[in-house]
Write an enzyme that holds these catalytic residues in place. Sequence first.
Site, PDB file in Angstrom:
ATOM      1  N   GLY A  10       2.919  -1.522 -21.130  1.00  0.00           N
ATOM      2  CA  GLY A  10       2.760  -2.586 -20.122  1.00  0.00           C
ATOM      3  C   GLY A  10       1.276  -2.748 -19.844  1.00  0.00           C
ATOM      4  N   LEU A  11       0.680  -3.777 -20.446  1.00  0.00           N
ATOM      5  CA  LEU A  11      -0.771  -3.936 -20.329  1.00  0.00           C
ATOM      6  C   LEU A  11      -1.146  -5.074 -19.381  1.00  0.00           C
ATOM      7  CD1 LEU A  11      -1.666  -3.278 -24.088  1.00  0.00           C
ATOM      8  CD2 LEU A  11      -1.789  -1.675 -22.178  1.00  0.00           C
ATOM      9  N   VAL A  13      -2.454  -5.989 -15.409  1.00  0.00           N
ATOM     10  CA  VAL A  13      -3.719  -5.524 -14.822  1.00  0.00           C
ATOM     11  C   VAL A  13      -3.704  -4.019 -14.550  1.00  0.00           C
ATOM     12  CG1 VAL A  13      -5.403  -5.919 -12.997  1.00  0.00           C
ATOM     13  CG2 VAL A  13      -3.918  -7.764 -13.706  1.00  0.00           C
ATOM     14  N   MET A  14      -2.603  -3.526 -13.973  1.00  0.00           N
ATOM     15  CA  MET A  14      -2.556  -2.099 -13.620  1.00  0.00           C
ATOM     16  C   MET A  14      -2.582  -1.210 -14.865  1.00  0.00           C
ATOM     17  SD  MET A  14      -2.603  -1.525 -10.365  1.00  0.00           S
ATOM     18  CE  MET A  14      -1.901   0.092 -10.036  1.00  0.00           C
ATOM     19  N   GLY A  15      -1.736  -1.534 -15.843  1.00  0.00           N
ATOM     20  CA  GLY A  15      -1.656  -0.727 -17.060  1.00  0.00           C
ATOM     21  C   GLY A  15      -2.974  -0.726 -17.818  1.00  0.00           C
ATOM     22  N   VAL A  75       5.516  -1.058 -15.916  1.00  0.00           N
ATOM     23  CA  VAL A  75       6.316  -2.292 -15.966  1.00  0.00           C
ATOM     24  C   VAL A  75       6.994  -2.428 -14.603  1.00  0.00           C
ATOM     25  CG1 VAL A  75       6.660  -2.129 -18.460  1.00  0.00           C
ATOM     26  CG2 VAL A  75       8.318  -1.058 -16.945  1.00  0.00           C
ATOM     27  N   ASN A 103       6.583   1.223  -8.594  1.00  0.00           N
ATOM     28  CA  ASN A 103       7.147   1.492  -7.266  1.00  0.00           C
ATOM     29  C   ASN A 103       8.673   1.529  -7.388  1.00  0.00           C
ATOM     30  OD1 ASN A 103       5.083   1.950  -5.389  1.00  0.00           O
ATOM     31  ND2 ASN A 103       4.705  -0.244  -5.119  1.00  0.00           N
ATOM     32  N   SER A 129      -1.278   4.663  -6.099  1.00  0.00           N
ATOM     33  CA  SER A 129      -1.785   3.774  -5.058  1.00  0.00           C
ATOM     34  C   SER A 129      -3.264   3.489  -5.274  1.00  0.00           C
ATOM     35  CB  SER A 129      -1.573   4.397  -3.683  1.00  0.00           C
ATOM     36  OG  SER A 129      -2.076   3.519  -2.701  1.00  0.00           O
ATOM     37  N   LYS A 183       5.514   8.273  -2.505  1.00  0.00           N
ATOM     38  CA  LYS A 183       4.859   6.950  -2.554  1.00  0.00           C
ATOM     39  C   LYS A 183       5.589   5.954  -1.634  1.00  0.00           C
ATOM     40  CE  LYS A 183       2.057   3.672  -3.635  1.00  0.00           C
ATOM     41  NZ  LYS A 183       2.589   2.399  -3.872  1.00  0.00           N
ATOM     42  N   HIS A 186       4.417   6.695   1.740  1.00  0.00           N
ATOM     43  CA  HIS A 186       3.029   6.193   1.803  1.00  0.00           C
ATOM     44  C   HIS A 186       3.049   4.714   2.171  1.00  0.00           C
ATOM     45  CE1 HIS A 186      -0.203   3.858  -0.098  1.00  0.00           C
ATOM     46  NE2 HIS A 186      -0.994   4.905   0.016  1.00  0.00           N
ATOM     47  N   ASN A 187       3.900   3.962   1.504  1.00  0.00           N
ATOM     48  CA  ASN A 187       3.954   2.525   1.773  1.00  0.00           C
ATOM     49  C   ASN A 187       4.513   2.221   3.160  1.00  0.00           C
ATOM     50  OD1 ASN A 187       3.074   2.366  -0.869  1.00  0.00           O
ATOM     51  ND2 ASN A 187       4.299   0.575  -1.320  1.00  0.00           N
ATOM     52  N   GLU A 190       1.742   2.652   5.340  1.00  0.00           N
ATOM     53  CA  GLU A 190       0.874   1.475   5.097  1.00  0.00           C
ATOM     54  C   GLU A 190       1.346   0.276   5.950  1.00  0.00           C
ATOM     55  OE1 GLU A 190       0.116   0.635   0.810  1.00  0.00           O
ATOM     56  OE2 GLU A 190       0.909  -1.347   1.230  1.00  0.00           O
TER      57      GLU A 190
HETATM   58  C1  6PG Z   1      -0.559   0.662  -3.113  1.00  0.00           C
HETATM   59  C2  6PG Z   1       0.228  -0.470  -2.516  1.00  0.00           C
HETATM   60  C3  6PG Z   1       0.985  -1.210  -3.591  1.00  0.00           C
HETATM   61  C4  6PG Z   1       1.408  -2.611  -3.191  1.00  0.00           C
HETATM   62  C5  6PG Z   1       2.357  -2.645  -2.039  1.00  0.00           C
HETATM   63  C6  6PG Z   1       2.447  -3.992  -1.373  1.00  0.00           C
HETATM   64  O1  6PG Z   1      -0.335   1.770  -2.658  1.00  0.00           O
HETATM   65  O2  6PG Z   1      -1.389   0.428  -3.993  1.00  0.00           O
HETATM   66  O3  6PG Z   1       1.122   0.013  -1.577  1.00  0.00           O
HETATM   67  O4  6PG Z   1       2.022  -0.393  -3.996  1.00  0.00           O
HETATM   68  O5  6PG Z   1       0.299  -3.398  -2.935  1.00  0.00           O
HETATM   69  O6  6PG Z   1       3.598  -2.312  -2.552  1.00  0.00           O
HETATM   70  O7  6PG Z   1       3.618  -3.964  -0.673  1.00  0.00           O
HETATM   71  P1  6PG Z   1       4.228  -5.190   0.058  1.00  0.00           P
HETATM   72  O8  6PG Z   1       4.188  -6.367  -0.899  1.00  0.00           O
HETATM   73  O9  6PG Z   1       5.617  -4.773   0.362  1.00  0.00           O
HETATM   74  O10 6PG Z   1       3.377  -5.424   1.256  1.00  0.00           O
END
Ligand code: 6PG
Length: 470
Positions: A10-11, A13-15, A75, A103, A129, A183, A186-187, A190
């Site tokens: 999965g290339l 942006v993140m990959g 992916v 995620n 993250s 994770k 964590h979110n 967030e």
């Molecule tokens: C991270 C972020 C990432 C993503 C969020 C956005 O740790 O890098 O949490 O996983 O930007 O999932 O979440 P929402 O779209 O639900 O706000």
Amino acid sequence: MKQYDFGVVGLGVMGRNLLLNMADHGFAVAGLDLDEQKATSLEKEAAIGQQVVGTTSAEQFASLLKGPRALMLLVPAGKPVDAAIASLLPYLNKGDIIVDAGNTYFSDTDRRVRELADKGIHFFGMGISGGEKGARFGPSMMPGGDKQVYEQLRPIFEAIAAKVDGEPCVAYMGNGSAGNYVKMVHNGIEYGIMQLIAETYDFLKRAGGFDDDQLQKTFEAWNDTELGSFLIEITGEVLKKVDEETGIRLVNLISDRARAKGTGKWTSQNAMDLQVPIPTIDVAVSMRDLSRFKTERIEAAKQLTWEGMKNIPVEEKEQLVEQMKHAYYFAMTATYAQGLAQLAIASTEYGYDLRIEEVVKIWRGGCIIRAVCLEDFRQAYRRNAALPNLFLDKAIGDKLVHDQRAARDIIKSAVDAGIPMPAFMASLAYFDAYRTETLPTNLIQAQRDYFGAHQYERIDREGAFHTQWD
Ligand code: 6PG
């Protein structure tokens, strides 16, 4: 044929960014993507001398990797993960390692661990993250799976992770889906912190009468204090940005209907399943939902008026900023406390064997909720690895006892002004309820027994009791 150390599937942006990050650290990396353009452009993006190759063929990809193979999936969570695994399986051998870095919902990882174990393949669920920039220059990574097998992944993960005081922001989290669970929480945190920041902004703007410049400068200055954190820092940056077309601060032109991908909701849903209270996170999820009822809110704003709104006098602004700062610290700590308490309970429930100190340690850098205060929280878990709640650490508790005054004062002003600050309120109520020796839930028990014969326990003797109440 040249053999590569690691594979990325999965290339996007993140990959791509993770792969280039690995190449920067001297690893030979192969990438797989069905999109030919993405696969072929990879080599051009790498620096001279770096060992990077892209392909669209799963078979070729597998043949390029050193055995036992180690590869990472980037992916979208859900069916695409199963599809990617299915496309690779015919070319993998016993002992190979697949890491899912999306995620992913934690129970999906547990299922995949089981299914792949039958085939002799090691499967890891890993939270990452830090967004695009983090992936490229140092994310925080939360891997979970087989502890022994993790040793094979450790060198590359430690090389690419963010560093704080020389320590990498990656550590083995625990068994099975531990990494995805960490994770997810964590979110959730967030979401809670972002809601607290939004409420702070709203309060300073509407009750404090702060203009765009004053708001921006406040957040910018806070970033150099104990509130220093990624989310406070980017808030200062966001508030600075001017829309080129109109010359207006961009934030004032953005719709207030918030979206969510669901990880905050999962945190709340699972907390309810485990019966762990996380009210700040719950309310943060609800406020994003409420923000979407725009038409109803426009109507309600006309009907449900409150005339008590009064601005805080200009000469009190400096004091207000100071008060708000302590109130924010208080509510932010309560949000972390809730998430970390959820992790402790989930660890027992799911057998993760989490070390919360390690979790806090790897959140200090790279991730979205990185913050200066996390070093203090880490010390708290270092003092007592079995701490059931951050509130019960003496140093943290003392600070909260001091900062509660500011939280109460800000919330009182917000109530008077009619400005919604539910995340602050939930944080304070959580604190107040947690420190209350006798809650009024005895009455709830009596009511349940009254109408449903559900029985209650007594404080003066053992046993379960039922009373004929009427
Ligand atoms: C991270 C972020 C990432 C993503 C969020 C956005 O740790 O890098 O949490 O996983 O930007 O999932 O979440 P929402 O779209 O639900 O706000």
